[in-house]
Write a protein that holds these residues in place. Structure first.
Motif, PDB file in Angstrom:
ATOM      1  N   GLU A 220      37.821 -84.405   5.857  1.00 20.35           N
ATOM      2  CA  GLU A 220      37.097 -83.607   6.849  1.00 20.35           C
ATOM      3  C   GLU A 220      38.056 -82.929   7.811  1.00 20.35           C
ATOM      4  OE1 GLU A 220      33.290 -84.622   9.512  1.00 20.35           O
ATOM      5  OE2 GLU A 220      35.129 -85.471  10.337  1.00 20.35           O
ATOM      6  N   LYS A 221      39.045 -83.654   8.283  1.00 20.18           N
ATOM      7  CA  LYS A 221      40.002 -83.088   9.235  1.00 20.18           C
ATOM      8  C   LYS A 221      40.745 -81.906   8.634  1.00 20.18           C
ATOM      9  CE  LYS A 221      43.835 -84.349  12.301  1.00 20.18           C
ATOM     10  NZ  LYS A 221      44.715 -85.458  12.776  1.00 20.18           N
ATOM     11  N   GLU A 222      41.203 -82.049   7.394  1.00 25.57           N
ATOM     12  CA  GLU A 222      41.917 -80.958   6.730  1.00 25.57           C
ATOM     13  C   GLU A 222      41.004 -79.760   6.514  1.00 25.57           C
ATOM     14  OE1 GLU A 222      43.332 -82.751   3.168  1.00 25.57           O
ATOM     15  OE2 GLU A 222      44.934 -83.894   4.164  1.00 25.57           O
ATOM     16  N   GLN A 223      39.768 -80.026   6.076  1.00 28.08           N
ATOM     17  CA  GLN A 223      38.827 -78.940   5.817  1.00 28.08           C
ATOM     18  C   GLN A 223      38.468 -78.197   7.096  1.00 28.08           C
ATOM     19  OE1 GLN A 223      34.599 -79.765   4.936  1.00 28.08           O
ATOM     20  NE2 GLN A 223      34.959 -78.728   2.989  1.00 28.08           N
ATOM     21  N   VAL A 224      38.188 -78.939   8.158  1.00 23.92           N
ATOM     22  CA  VAL A 224      37.797 -78.320   9.426  1.00 23.92           C
ATOM     23  C   VAL A 224      38.943 -77.505  10.013  1.00 23.92           C
ATOM     24  CG1 VAL A 224      37.194 -78.817  11.826  1.00 23.92           C
ATOM     25  CG2 VAL A 224      35.997 -79.978   9.971  1.00 23.92           C
ATOM     26  N   GLN A 226      41.215 -75.864   8.414  1.00 21.37           N
ATOM     27  CA  GLN A 226      41.270 -74.594   7.687  1.00 21.37           C
ATOM     28  C   GLN A 226      40.108 -73.687   8.081  1.00 21.37           C
ATOM     29  OE1 GLN A 226      43.730 -73.398   5.443  1.00 21.37           O
ATOM     30  NE2 GLN A 226      42.554 -71.575   5.987  1.00 21.37           N
ATOM     31  N   ARG A 227      38.932 -74.251   8.181  1.00 24.43           N
ATOM     32  CA  ARG A 227      37.761 -73.438   8.524  1.00 24.43           C
ATOM     33  C   ARG A 227      37.862 -72.871   9.938  1.00 24.43           C
ATOM     34  NH1 ARG A 227      32.688 -76.870   5.859  1.00 24.43           N
ATOM     35  NH2 ARG A 227      33.021 -76.131   3.720  1.00 24.43           N
ATOM     36  N   MET A 228      38.375 -73.645  10.858  1.00 22.14           N
ATOM     37  CA  MET A 228      38.512 -73.162  12.230  1.00 22.14           C
ATOM     38  C   MET A 228      39.567 -72.069  12.338  1.00 22.14           C
ATOM     39  SD  MET A 228      36.204 -74.584  14.043  1.00 22.14           S
ATOM     40  CE  MET A 228      36.752 -74.292  15.722  1.00 22.14           C
ATOM     41  N   GLN A 229      40.589 -72.124  11.485  1.00 23.93           N
ATOM     42  CA  GLN A 229      41.581 -71.057  11.461  1.00 23.93           C
ATOM     43  C   GLN A 229      40.975 -69.765  10.924  1.00 23.93           C
ATOM     44  OE1 GLN A 229      44.787 -72.684   9.105  1.00 23.93           O
ATOM     45  NE2 GLN A 229      45.654 -73.848  10.819  1.00 23.93           N
ATOM     46  N   ASP A 230      40.143 -69.901   9.910  1.00 21.98           N
ATOM     47  CA  ASP A 230      39.511 -68.731   9.296  1.00 21.98           C
ATOM     48  C   ASP A 230      38.439 -68.129  10.206  1.00 21.98           C
ATOM     49  OD1 ASP A 230      41.088 -69.098   7.061  1.00 21.98           O
ATOM     50  OD2 ASP A 230      39.565 -70.226   5.964  1.00 21.98           O
ATOM     51  N   ASN A 231      37.644 -69.014  10.849  1.00 21.47           N
ATOM     52  CA  ASN A 231      36.523 -68.542  11.663  1.00 21.47           C
ATOM     53  C   ASN A 231      36.161 -69.622  12.680  1.00 21.47           C
ATOM     54  OD1 ASN A 231      34.148 -67.519  12.750  1.00 21.47           O
ATOM     55  ND2 ASN A 231      32.904 -68.008  10.952  1.00 21.47           N
ATOM     56  N   PRO A 232      36.692 -69.550  13.900  1.00 18.28           N
ATOM     57  CA  PRO A 232      36.423 -70.605  14.893  1.00 18.28           C
ATOM     58  C   PRO A 232      34.949 -70.744  15.244  1.00 18.28           C
ATOM     59  CG  PRO A 232      37.484 -68.701  15.913  1.00 18.28           C
ATOM     60  CD  PRO A 232      37.572 -68.502  14.438  1.00 18.28           C
ATOM     61  N   TYR A 233      34.159 -69.693  15.044  1.00 19.54           N
ATOM     62  CA  TYR A 233      32.744 -69.750  15.392  1.00 19.54           C
ATOM     63  C   TYR A 233      31.906 -70.423  14.292  1.00 19.54           C
ATOM     64  CZ  TYR A 233      34.727 -66.413  18.603  1.00 19.54           C
ATOM     65  OH  TYR A 233      35.544 -65.808  19.528  1.00 19.54           O
ATOM     66  N   SER A 234      32.573 -70.817  13.200  1.00 19.07           N
ATOM     67  CA  SER A 234      31.900 -71.626  12.177  1.00 19.07           C
ATOM     68  C   SER A 234      31.725 -73.053  12.653  1.00 19.07           C
ATOM     69  CB  SER A 234      32.709 -71.634  10.881  1.00 19.07           C
ATOM     70  OG  SER A 234      33.889 -72.438  11.025  1.00 19.07           O
ATOM     71  N   LEU A 235      32.508 -73.448  13.670  1.00 19.95           N
ATOM     72  CA  LEU A 235      32.520 -74.822  14.192  1.00 19.95           C
ATOM     73  C   LEU A 235      32.796 -75.839  13.082  1.00 19.95           C
ATOM     74  CD1 LEU A 235      29.599 -74.641  16.787  1.00 19.95           C
ATOM     75  CD2 LEU A 235      32.023 -74.140  17.104  1.00 19.95           C
ATOM     76  N   GLY A 236      33.513 -75.377  12.067  1.00 25.10           N
ATOM     77  CA  GLY A 236      33.918 -76.265  10.983  1.00 25.10           C
ATOM     78  C   GLY A 236      32.851 -76.564   9.956  1.00 25.10           C
ATOM     79  N   VAL A 237      31.668 -75.951  10.095  1.00 24.18           N
ATOM     80  CA  VAL A 237      30.548 -76.254   9.197  1.00 24.18           C
ATOM     81  C   VAL A 237      30.603 -75.411   7.931  1.00 24.18           C
ATOM     82  CG1 VAL A 237      28.027 -76.256   8.960  1.00 24.18           C
ATOM     83  CG2 VAL A 237      29.086 -76.980  11.109  1.00 24.18           C
ATOM     84  N   PHE A 238      30.967 -74.140   8.073  1.00 26.53           N
ATOM     85  CA  PHE A 238      30.982 -73.221   6.933  1.00 26.53           C
ATOM     86  C   PHE A 238      32.405 -72.727   6.683  1.00 26.53           C
ATOM     87  CE2 PHE A 238      26.761 -72.439   8.993  1.00 26.53           C
ATOM     88  CZ  PHE A 238      25.992 -73.058   8.020  1.00 26.53           C
ATOM     89  N   GLY A 239      32.659 -72.289   5.439  1.00 26.28           N
ATOM     90  CA  GLY A 239      33.976 -71.768   5.106  1.00 26.28           C
ATOM     91  C   GLY A 239      33.955 -70.885   3.886  1.00 26.28           C
TER      92      GLY A 239
END
Length: 264
Positions: A220-224, A226-239
Motif C-alpha cells: 500500500e505504501k509503495e502504491q500510494v 506512486q499515485r500521489m506523485q502522479d495525481n495528489p488529488y487522487s488521495l492514493g485511491v486511484f491510479g
C-alpha cells in the motif's frame, strides 16, 4: 438465496462491517444534512479537498460521478493532507488541513466515531472511507481498480428504484439501502445509473483479512507513493493502473465489451 463468488463477496464474513450497518441511517443523515445545510463555500471546499479524484476512470457522455471522504489509507483527511503536504490552487497544506478538520468535525462526527471504533478493534483494517454519488445518466467505462490488498464495500445510503447497478465480469449486481455490496475490484467492472435520481453509497475499502498485514502495508505504501506523485488529488485511491487493458478484456472473456468501448 444470494450467491457469491471470487469477486462478489459475502459481507457477513467481514464482521467488522456491522458497525457501519448498525449506524447506516445516522451516516446517511449526516450526508443529507451536509448536502442541505452546507454553504456554497463549504460544498466547494469539501469536493475540492476531500477528493478522491481520478484521471484514468472515464465516463460515457456528460453525466458525472462525485465523491468526498474523511479517511484515506487509515488516516483522517486533515492528517493525510499534512502527511503528503498536498498543495491546492487556493491554499497550502496547513490551511487545507485545518479546513478539512473543521468540516469533518462539524458534519461527520458519527461516521468518524464508527471508523475509530472499527479500526481500534480490528488493527486499522479500514483504509478508505468516502461518499460516492452517481448522478442521473452516469455510465462509467469498464475499468479495474488495481488494489490487490483490499476489498471494496459499498454501503447503500440513497438508492433509487430502477436500473442503477454494477456490472462486473458477467454479472449485474445491485445496491440496497442499509446493506453492503462487497467486491474485489481487481476484476473488470462498469457501474451505471440509468434512473432520474442520485445514488449515494458509503465506500469502505478494507484490508483483505487473509493477507499478511506486513506485506500489504508495504505494498500500500509503495502504491500510494506512486499515485500521489502522479495525481495528489487522487488521495492514493486511484491510479494509472485502473485503466482496463486489452489483456483484462480477453482474460475475463469480455472482448465484445472492448469493441463496444472502442466504438464509443
Amino acid at each position: 438465496m444470494e450467491s457469491f463468488n471470487e469477486y462478489h463477496l459475502d459481507p457477513k464474513q467481514f464482521t467488522f462491517l456491522k458497525t457501519f450497518v448498525d449506524n447506516w441511517e445516522v451516516i446517511r443523515d449526516e450526508f443529507t444534512r451536509f448536502m442541505k445545510e452546507a454553504s456554497d463555500e463549504e460544498l466547494k471546499l469539501t469536493y475540492n479537498i476531500f477528493g478522491p479524484k481520478s484521471k484514468t476512470i472515464k465516463t460515457k457522455g456528460n453525466s458525472k460521478y462525485s465523491a468526498f471522504g474523511i479517511l484515506f489509507q487509515g488516516i483522517f483527511i486533515e492528517k493525510y493532507i499534512q502527511v503528503h503536504q498536498i498543495q491546492y490552487p487556493d491554499y497550502g497544506a496547513d490551511e487545507a488541513s485545518q479546513k478539512a478538520l473543521t468540516l469533518r468535525e462539524k458534519y461527520f462526527p458519527n461516521l468518524a466515531k464508527a471508523i475509530k471504533k472499527v479500526n481500534f478493534n480490528d488493527d486499522d483494517i479500514i483504509r478508505n472511507v468516502y461518499f460516492g454519488t452517481f448522478h442521473p445518466g452516469l455510465d462509467i467505462k469498464l475499468h479495474v481498480n488495481y488494489n490487490p490488498h483490499t476489498n471494496r464495500g459499498y454501503l447503500g445510503l440513497i438508492v433509487p428504484e430502477g436500473d442503477v447497478a454494477m456490472k462486473i465480469c458477467h454479472e449485474q449486481l445491485y445496491w440496497h439501502e442499509g446493506k453492503f455490496l462487497v467486491l474485489d475490484h481487481s476484476y473488470p467492472h462498469c457501474p451505471h445509473n440509468y434512473t432520474n435520481y442520485d445514488r449515494t453509497v458509503l465506500v469502505v475499502d478494507f484490508f483483505k483479512p487473509d493477507k499478511s498485514r506486513e506485506e500489504i502495508i508495504r505494498f500500500e505504501k509503495e502504491q500510494v507513493t506512486q499515485r500521489m506523485q502522479d495525481n495528489p488529488y487522487s488521495l492514493g485511491v486511484f491510479g494509472k493502473s485502473d485503466k482496463a487493458t486489452v489483456e483484462d478484456f480477453i482474460k475475463y472473456d469480455l472482448a465484445h465489451q472492448l469493441e463496444w468501448d472502442k466504438a464509443l
